[in-house]
Design a protein around this motif. Sequence first.
Motif, short mmCIF file in Angstrom:
data_model
loop_
_atom_site.label_atom_id
_atom_site.label_comp_id
_atom_site.label_asym_id
_atom_site.label_seq_id
_atom_site.Cartn_x
_atom_site.Cartn_y
_atom_site.Cartn_z
N PHE A 234 7.92 -4.22 3.07
CA PHE A 234 6.70 -5.04 3.02
C PHE A 234 5.51 -4.26 3.57
O PHE A 234 4.42 -4.28 3.00
N LEU A 235 5.72 -3.56 4.66
CA LEU A 235 4.62 -2.77 5.24
C LEU A 235 4.22 -1.62 4.33
O LEU A 235 3.03 -1.29 4.21
N LEU A 236 5.20 -1.00 3.69
CA LEU A 236 4.88 0.08 2.76
C LEU A 236 4.13 -0.46 1.54
O LEU A 236 3.22 0.18 1.02
N LEU A 237 4.50 -1.66 1.09
CA LEU A 237 3.79 -2.28 -0.02
C LEU A 237 2.34 -2.57 0.37
O LEU A 237 1.41 -2.33 -0.42
N ALA A 238 2.15 -3.08 1.57
CA ALA A 238 0.79 -3.34 2.05
C ALA A 238 0.00 -2.04 2.15
O ALA A 238 -1.20 -2.00 1.83
N LEU A 239 0.66 -0.98 2.59
CA LEU A 239 0.00 0.32 2.68
C LEU A 239 -0.44 0.80 1.30
O LEU A 239 -1.56 1.32 1.14
N GLU A 240 0.41 0.61 0.30
CA GLU A 240 0.03 1.01 -1.06
C GLU A 240 -1.18 0.22 -1.54
O GLU A 240 -2.06 0.76 -2.22
N ALA A 241 -1.22 -1.07 -1.21
CA ALA A 241 -2.37 -1.88 -1.61
C ALA A 241 -3.65 -1.36 -0.97
O ALA A 241 -4.70 -1.26 -1.63
N VAL A 242 -3.58 -0.99 0.31
CA VAL A 242 -4.75 -0.47 1.01
C VAL A 242 -5.17 0.87 0.43
O VAL A 242 -6.36 1.13 0.22
N LEU A 243 -4.20 1.74 0.17
CA LEU A 243 -4.52 3.04 -0.42
C LEU A 243 -5.15 2.89 -1.80
O LEU A 243 -6.10 3.59 -2.15
N GLY A 244 -4.61 1.97 -2.59
CA GLY A 244 -5.18 1.72 -3.91
C GLY A 244 -6.61 1.25 -3.83
O GLY A 244 -7.48 1.69 -4.59
N LEU A 245 -6.88 0.34 -2.88
CA LEU A 245 -8.24 -0.15 -2.68
C LEU A 245 -9.15 1.00 -2.24
O LEU A 245 -10.29 1.12 -2.70
N GLY A 246 -8.63 1.85 -1.36
CA GLY A 246 -9.43 2.98 -0.89
C GLY A 246 -9.74 3.97 -2.00
O GLY A 246 -10.86 4.51 -2.06
N ILE A 247 -8.80 4.20 -2.88
CA ILE A 247 -9.03 5.13 -4.00
C ILE A 247 -10.15 4.62 -4.89
O ILE A 247 -10.92 5.40 -5.47
N ALA A 248 -10.30 3.30 -4.98
CA ALA A 248 -11.33 2.71 -5.84
C ALA A 248 -12.70 2.66 -5.19
O ALA A 248 -13.67 2.25 -5.84
N CYS A 249 -12.82 3.08 -3.95
CA CYS A 249 -14.08 2.91 -3.22
C CYS A 249 -15.24 3.70 -3.80
O CYS A 249 -16.40 3.38 -3.53
N ILE A 250 -14.97 4.73 -4.57
CA ILE A 250 -16.06 5.51 -5.17
C ILE A 250 -16.97 4.61 -6.01
O ILE A 250 -18.18 4.84 -6.10
N LEU A 251 -16.41 3.59 -6.60
CA LEU A 251 -17.20 2.63 -7.36
C LEU A 251 -17.37 1.31 -6.62
O LEU A 251 -18.39 0.64 -6.78
N LEU A 252 -16.40 0.97 -5.81
CA LEU A 252 -16.42 -0.33 -5.13
C LEU A 252 -17.52 -0.42 -4.08
O LEU A 252 -18.25 -1.43 -4.02
N VAL A 253 -17.66 0.58 -3.24
CA VAL A 253 -18.63 0.51 -2.14
C VAL A 253 -20.07 0.36 -2.64
O VAL A 253 -20.78 -0.56 -2.22
N PRO A 254 -20.55 1.23 -3.56
CA PRO A 254 -21.92 1.02 -4.05
C PRO A 254 -22.09 -0.30 -4.79
O PRO A 254 -23.16 -0.91 -4.75
N SER A 255 -21.03 -0.76 -5.44
CA SER A 255 -21.12 -2.04 -6.15
C SER A 255 -21.27 -3.20 -5.18
O SER A 255 -22.08 -4.11 -5.39
N VAL A 256 -20.48 -3.18 -4.12
CA VAL A 256 -20.55 -4.25 -3.13
C VAL A 256 -21.90 -4.27 -2.44
O VAL A 256 -22.52 -5.33 -2.24
N LEU A 257 -22.41 -3.10 -2.06
CA LEU A 257 -23.72 -3.03 -1.40
C LEU A 257 -24.83 -3.53 -2.30
O LEU A 257 -25.85 -4.05 -1.83
#
Length: 849
Positions: A234-257
Amino acid sequence: MDTSKSYVRDGRIQQKPRGNYFLFSFLFGLALAFVIFVPFMIVDGGRFLFYGDFNVQQVPFYRIAHDAIRSGNIGWNHLTDLGVNFIGSYSFYLLGSPFFWLTIPFPGEWLQYLMGPLFILKFGCASLSGYIYLHRYAKNPNTALLASLLYAFSGYSIYNIFFNHFHEAIIVFPLLLAALDEYMYTKRRGIFALMVAAACIVNYYFFVGMVTFTVIYFFVRLLSGSWHITVKDFLLLALEAVLGLGIACILLVPSVLCIIQNYRVSNPISGWSALLYDRNQRYIHILQCLFFPPDLPARPNFTPDSESKWASLGAWLPMFSMAGVIGWMQLKRRHWLKKMLCVLLFMAFIPGLNALFQLMNASYYARWFYMLTLMMAAATMMALENPRVDWRRSLKWTTLITLAMTLVIGLMPTLTKTDGEITDVTFGLEKYPTRFWTYAAIALLSLALVGFVLAFYNRGSRPFYRAASVCLSITIVLYSVFFIALGKTQSDYTYDHIIPYALNGGADVAIDDLRDDNVRTDFYESLDNSAMFWEVQSIQAFHSIVPGSLMEFYDSIGVQRDVASRPDTTHYGLRGLTSVKYLFDDDHDTEYFAGEDYADPAMPGWMYYGNTNGFDIWENEHYIPMGFTYDSYVTEKDYENTSESYRELLMLKGIVLTDKQVSKWGDMLSPLDTSELSYTKETYKTDCENRAKLTCDTFEYTNTGFNATITASRDVPVFFSIPYENGWSAYVNGEKVDIEKVNVGFMAIRVNAGTNVKIEFKYRTPGLFLGMAITVVCVLLFALYMVLMRTIFKEVPVPLARHNMVLRPLSHYAKKHGAHFENSGIIHVKPRSQTDRALEKKEGFDNDD
């Protein structure tokens, strides 16, 4: 089932596929989409045009973004409204779409011809991704193929042809669930993280809904006993979710701002609105979309007053409708999918729960229903493979509900009373009777086809799958063609305006300075985003995501700015303030800018220029070039005490400053007494002339912002009607200067006296470098994670030679079921005893499900 042609996967006995069904599902979906779209493309001369938002947003947005990227201008886009953050404004529509990036190698002129082929490709990919998820739960790959077509061509998918960019979410969602399934069944690492990243990059809005659904899906299956997971996993699955979200930040962060500046996101649902819909017809609309083909967006027919225009209410499964779902739900047994469907349907009818799929926003949308249709397709697939499903009963129930809704809505009397007496009686609650009865006929005839197909029903039989495939294909093509053709009838602009005058890019408009950077245009009562088709600047724009400062400005002058900027002619002072020089009046309608005799312009100071390219053209005699100066100032307090109808006129008399800015710039400006000011058409002319006396000598946009030069005999504030954002920095003769937010939402700088003073504004997308840094770090962490999983923990899945499918260890089944297997890798399983079946059911692997 013939066990000699079967194998065990995830504890289920499945039939060995004959051929590559992954490829077949893609080609089948592609072929159906080809048959649907190509006739319309032929009629439109190789283009695919629909109506409404598709025509005026999707088509020009693709061209604007395509040309911006090819030119390297990915910071500030001046061709959208008064200027926007390119990445923040277009990431919702297309920047994360792999289909958009396929267009980049092609010339911009080709974009209008690529929209149709891209749609065909999208439907093929949706069929493939649906199959990838569904085939795990199918005993026969043919049933999974049928279900994948139900998903790819559901009412939701066809409805949202109107919104071209919604289909990326339809494609990626099954892959996200398939990746989660792969993790839970085989502990295969990494795929889930990559799918989380893909889902987030494709569209952050839909990603919110996917997260909500995936959390529900995970816990429903966990609590149903169909999944088991350790704390470590379960913790490894949560880690994968966080890493996946982090990989998307190149587009996510400017979009959110960018998006958090939008007023529409700060509208949380609360109170009774979270418990009950304020429109009682909406409940019928939700129910109707399950049993009937979708209404046209913006043209609700069954429930015309449900206030659900553009809500994406579509969930009908072609031909099968709810028959398979009802049959599956009627089984008296527990199953995670039954629970999942109950949860989703319950959430659809409760506003607060429905809002969970869009961060609790109060605006009503059902744009998560593609998730519901995937579960419905899975239920139909399982119903076809389960011998205990009573199809006769489920078909009867589906037909009765469909018929009841048809008769009630189609024949319900409505009484009209005058002075207490009945003066008229009409029958039917629908808005468009002919269209309504056509929808009803399609729904009922589809159910008749299901009855016909079931005559061949014998689980796994070739005649049944052939009949089902043919009948389903016919239904998909006919109802899709009807929907698109109906939509095209709503656009009378296609052939007399869009094709000849919009898509030609304004080639026939011979105005030398039309595309000069310091010239904006205005389009009077014309097609939305007409300027975008021509790639010229305009104050008219139909675009949902713009800088918050722009929305703040429009709000301050009494112009509604939600999804579009459409200031009417009562705000004539706005044209002078924003450097509008030309106005285009569509000559194909009866909305004349200056009357039929061209003698009375709706705004002062406009002179007839000529007619070309389907427009009457007017020139602004009070035009002020970009980058003008002021002699006086007005405090924010005085501005707020001025009537909204005069505020843009006030901005032409004096620059609006805060108290802090007054103390900073007071030495070069004099205060205005607002109580003595006059707001007439004559004073408007004088004010424009005064502002035009000292303006920038040159002004041009660059890939990093814009440059200007000015000659001034004294220190002056130089004002630019470009929305203020944190990403701007300014330099005068190479020295950095402060940018002030003035006139509520625009930019100005101080320029000292001098000749040919060079002004340079540079723009860096807020959050882009932070997002890139997070993405790089998370990619490295993901690579490290994968190395650790394969070395230190040494957790690798056990592959089966056949089709590279990942299974439990073969010894697991050999021990439990007395299985033996040959060199081909096919597991042969002896017939199961009652004890075996009870054991499988206890573990959540009952093959009947």
